[in-house]
Design a protein around this motif. Sequence first.
Motif, short mmCIF file in Angstrom:
data_model
loop_
_atom_site.label_atom_id
_atom_site.label_comp_id
_atom_site.label_asym_id
_atom_site.label_seq_id
_atom_site.Cartn_x
_atom_site.Cartn_y
_atom_site.Cartn_z
N VAL A 218 7.44 -1.57 -7.93
CA VAL A 218 8.87 -1.42 -7.65
C VAL A 218 9.69 -1.89 -8.84
N SER A 219 9.28 -3.01 -9.44
CA SER A 219 10.02 -3.55 -10.58
C SER A 219 10.00 -2.59 -11.76
N LYS A 220 8.89 -1.88 -11.91
CA LYS A 220 8.77 -0.93 -13.02
C LYS A 220 9.53 0.35 -12.74
N LEU A 221 9.44 0.85 -11.50
CA LEU A 221 10.08 2.12 -11.16
C LEU A 221 11.31 1.84 -10.31
N ARG A 222 12.48 1.81 -10.90
CA ARG A 222 13.68 1.32 -10.25
C ARG A 222 14.15 2.21 -9.08
N ASN A 223 13.77 3.49 -9.08
CA ASN A 223 14.24 4.38 -8.02
C ASN A 223 13.66 4.02 -6.65
N PHE A 224 12.68 3.12 -6.58
CA PHE A 224 12.10 2.69 -5.31
C PHE A 224 13.00 1.71 -4.55
N LYS A 225 13.92 1.05 -5.28
CA LYS A 225 14.54 -0.15 -4.76
C LYS A 225 15.22 -0.01 -3.40
N THR B 269 -1.17 -10.89 0.10
CA THR B 269 -0.15 -11.18 -0.92
C THR B 269 -0.47 -10.46 -2.22
N ALA B 270 -1.77 -10.34 -2.53
CA ALA B 270 -2.16 -9.64 -3.76
C ALA B 270 -1.73 -8.17 -3.69
N ILE B 271 -1.95 -7.53 -2.54
CA ILE B 271 -1.57 -6.11 -2.40
C ILE B 271 -0.04 -5.98 -2.45
N PHE B 272 0.65 -6.91 -1.77
CA PHE B 272 2.12 -6.91 -1.78
C PHE B 272 2.65 -7.08 -3.21
N ALA B 273 2.00 -8.02 -3.94
CA ALA B 273 2.43 -8.30 -5.32
C ALA B 273 2.29 -7.07 -6.19
N LEU B 274 1.21 -6.32 -5.97
CA LEU B 274 0.99 -5.09 -6.73
C LEU B 274 2.12 -4.10 -6.44
N GLY B 275 2.50 -3.99 -5.17
CA GLY B 275 3.60 -3.11 -4.77
C GLY B 275 4.91 -3.54 -5.42
N VAL B 276 5.17 -4.85 -5.41
CA VAL B 276 6.42 -5.39 -6.00
C VAL B 276 6.44 -5.10 -7.51
N GLY C 281 0.82 -1.21 0.00
CA GLY C 281 0.00 0.00 0.00
C GLY C 281 0.85 1.26 0.00
N ALA C 282 1.95 1.23 0.77
CA ALA C 282 2.83 2.40 0.84
C ALA C 282 3.39 2.71 -0.55
N ILE C 283 3.80 1.65 -1.26
CA ILE C 283 4.37 1.84 -2.60
C ILE C 283 3.30 2.35 -3.58
N ILE C 284 2.12 1.73 -3.50
CA ILE C 284 1.03 2.19 -4.37
C ILE C 284 0.73 3.66 -4.05
N GLY C 285 0.70 4.00 -2.74
CA GLY C 285 0.44 5.37 -2.32
C GLY C 285 1.45 6.35 -2.88
N ILE C 286 2.72 5.96 -2.81
CA ILE C 286 3.78 6.87 -3.28
C ILE C 286 3.64 7.15 -4.78
#
Lengths: 271, 280
Positions: free
Chosen positions: A109-116, A99-106, A53-58
């Motif tokens: 992250v995979s698409k936007l490399r600056n999150f890593k 896991t579904a929400i986590f997978a969405l976040g991952v 959720g945090a990643i989706i939020g960002i």
Amino acid sequence: MEFLLEPFAYDFFMRGLLAAAMVGTLCGAVGVYVVLRGMSYVGHGLSHAAIGGAIIGITFNLDFYAGALIMGLLAALAINQITKNSHIKLDAAIGIVTTAIFALGVAIVSKLRNFKQNFEAALFGNILGITDQDLMMIAGVTVITLITMFFCYRTLLFSTFDHEAARIFGVKTNTVEFLFSLLLTLSVIVSLNVVGVTMVAATLIAPAITARMLTDSFSRMIMLAILFGSVTGIVGMYLSYIFNVASGTTIVLFSTLVFSLTLMAHLLRRQ
Amino acid sequence: MQHVWQVLMQAITPSDAQSHAAIKLTGVTAGYGKHIVFRDLSLEIASGQFIGIVGPTACGKTTLLKIILGVQPAITGTVRLHNHCVGSAKPGTVGYVPQLGSVDWTFPVTVEEVIMMGLYTNGRYWPWLSKTERISIHAMADRLGVYDCLHQHIVNISGGQRQRTFLARALINRPKLLILDEPTSGVDIKTQHEVLHLLGDINREGITILLTTHDLNAVASHLPWVICFNRGMIAQGRPSDIFTNEILTQTYGGDIVIVKHEGHLLIANSTPLNFMDDTK
């Protein structure tokens, strides 16, 4: 000796230590209810949903905590509704929703490399990553949770021990459930930066199960879990600096050591 | 301590006990989704009665209790407890003792903490007991014979003491109606006898008691009134009147033998396994 006292001279370390003590206290208290309600897997799941959720939020220009809170709460409510209205059991509902929400976040992250970099810190906890905002959030949630648990002690205990009887006796069990889900979600979210997503579950469970071996009284179990949680938080954070490893791992390893020693003493006493 | 108990029981005994039914079900249909357990059930239980519900497994006894307790809503019909719609009655009006088999015995609570739970809806928010609450708990524990084990964990006490502990929790809030789900299951015959006698004493102090049980012999020898239930009411009355071969066969769907011995009714299955014959 100087080497051992050296970390206390650094502001970042003192911030980390304070954060770990508060997170330990918070997780110790909430963890008692998590363990006794048979929800040990919930902490693990919620932490994954929160980070997703945090990643989706960002990505939507929201604050880390706002995204984590929204998705964490949505996950908790979805799990509650799925288990209430179908034959699907709690562990399965947690597995699919979080896991579904986590997978969405991952995926993001995979698409936007600056999150890593931040993402890895959130997975295992980072002593350097504790900001003043984090401290304020942890302090706020700890105070709110402890006050709520103090004044709702009776209803929380009754509904945890015997949900159906509590409802019959007039306890507003749905309100209690919602309140507990909210407190648990908040606790998991503010613990993320200190112990990391992968370590939150153990931080919730270890102090509670260690305390359970030492007492048969509910009130004493809560006090002991808070004590174990705060001590293992402080010692774990200190060891994180000394051994230069992620704070989440040292906190969890130290709580596991305390648990193992208590278990051995418990088994020896029973023989 | 005895004085405190008497004061407590005077407060428990409702002054309007005889003025209306303790439980009144009118045209109640209950079930789970499309599965109907019983239809159009009307039942009235007067204040001060001591009633047992008997019937085979999955006959709807537990559903009936859940409807009366307000845990499950009726599909149609109305349920009133002491003239209030179920659910709108003041908390503490109904005392409930669950099946001992459903209790988590590993949960870290002492006997005192379990009894305390009965007081959790009295509007007090402090975690600790007030002086008045402590006096009430001690008086109740003394009355029910669990005073000496107040600080013991619930798993370390006998079956009878466990039943009495949950009974104390149900009674501490001064209910007008006490409902027990199979209080005779999981305990030995002596404990069963003690518990039913204790319930008889409590009933004489003015509290309406409704319980479910599978033990027909215990009902026959201890309860003044019984309801035979199987997805609806089959019969109700005194055990000596309704424990007949015809009614019990209709209730349980199998042949049952009823023997009268020195004023007691003894009920048994008519076709027991005869191991002695097998060994010949």
